[in-house]
Design an enzyme around this catalytic site. Structure first.
Site, PDB file in Angstrom:
ATOM      1  N   ILE A 109      10.024  61.520 -34.910  1.00  0.00           N
ATOM      2  CA  ILE A 109      10.566  61.820 -33.586  1.00  0.00           C
ATOM      3  C   ILE A 109       9.811  62.984 -32.947  1.00  0.00           C
ATOM      4  CG2 ILE A 109      12.380  63.311 -34.561  1.00  0.00           C
ATOM      5  CD1 ILE A 109      14.212  62.257 -32.213  1.00  0.00           C
ATOM      6  N   CYS A 110       9.717  62.931 -31.634  1.00  0.00           N
ATOM      7  CA  CYS A 110       9.198  64.011 -30.812  1.00  0.00           C
ATOM      8  C   CYS A 110       7.710  64.246 -31.067  1.00  0.00           C
ATOM      9  CB  CYS A 110      10.050  65.259 -31.013  1.00  0.00           C
ATOM     10  SG  CYS A 110       9.895  66.516 -29.740  1.00  0.00           S
ATOM     11  N   HIS A 111       7.327  65.409 -31.572  1.00  0.00           N
ATOM     12  CA  HIS A 111       5.925  65.737 -31.849  1.00  0.00           C
ATOM     13  C   HIS A 111       5.474  65.268 -33.238  1.00  0.00           C
ATOM     14  CE1 HIS A 111       6.595  68.435 -28.434  1.00  0.00           C
ATOM     15  NE2 HIS A 111       5.279  68.527 -28.324  1.00  0.00           N
ATOM     16  N   SER A 162      10.781  57.962 -31.779  1.00  0.00           N
ATOM     17  CA  SER A 162      11.584  58.346 -30.616  1.00  0.00           C
ATOM     18  C   SER A 162      10.941  59.532 -29.930  1.00  0.00           C
ATOM     19  CB  SER A 162      13.016  58.711 -31.017  1.00  0.00           C
ATOM     20  OG  SER A 162      13.805  57.559 -31.181  1.00  0.00           O
TER      21      SER A 162
END
Length: 181
Positions: A109-111, A162
């Site tokens: 998720i994210c980075h 995500s």
């Protein structure tokens, strides 16, 4: 249901976005799985709420000690500093790569996809991430899409991605569904 499956959570000694660690951790436990915290250093890791220090969490095993064969899946939480550090650690990159080599599911998720780029496992995959990573992912051969969650089954394993903390509900559901298969 995860029925006792063990899921590795790989994080740096500091810089993990706390909610991106704790919410998937809770989801794995609620689904009947066993989460294990893996880091490059033993002791405690430091969580962050964006740029502010948050809670500390006990490391279960270092990445040098952990055997990827003992895990049924891998979660890579985000935070900017977390994957940026992990991608510079050869042992962490090898650990991640092994999940792809052995066909085990991974959720990022994210980075966190920065670590996947470094492991050279995104080519041909459809993914999402924090928007600032889209060029990195495209340059590494992925197709980047702006969706709350993407479940890609086109590679050697299932990959769940995500964009951000707002997507955690969908991310946790998709990840536990995939880990339960």
């Amino acid at each position: 249901m995860l029925n006792g499956k063990t899921i590795a959570f790989l994080v740096a000694p500091e810089g993990v976005e706390q909610v991106e660690l704790t919410e998937p951790w809770k989801a794995v436990k609620q689904a009947g799985g066993t989460p294990r915290l893996i880091s490059t250093d033993s002791g405690q890791i430091q969580g962050f709420n964006h740029l502010d220090k948050a809670d500390e969490f006990a490391v279960d095993e270092t990445v040098d000690e952990a055997d990827p064969a003992s895990f049924d899946g891998l979660v890579l939480p985000g935070g900017v500093a977390n994957p940026d550090f992990l991608r510079t650690q050869p042992a962490a990159v090898r650990f991640v790569h092994t999940f792809f080599d052995t066909g085990k599911p991974v959720a990022a998720i994210c980075h966190a996809p920065w670590t996947l780029v470094e492991a050279d496992v995104v080519r041909g995959r459809t993914m999402t991430s924090w928007p600032s990573l889209q060029t990195d992912l495209r340059n590494a051969g992925a197709t980047w899409v702006d969706q709350e969650v993407v479940v890609d089954t086109e590679g050697p394993n299932t990959l769940v991605t995500s964009r951000k903390p707002d997507d955690l509900k969908a991310f946790c559901q998709a990840a536990t569904d995939v880990f339960g298969q």
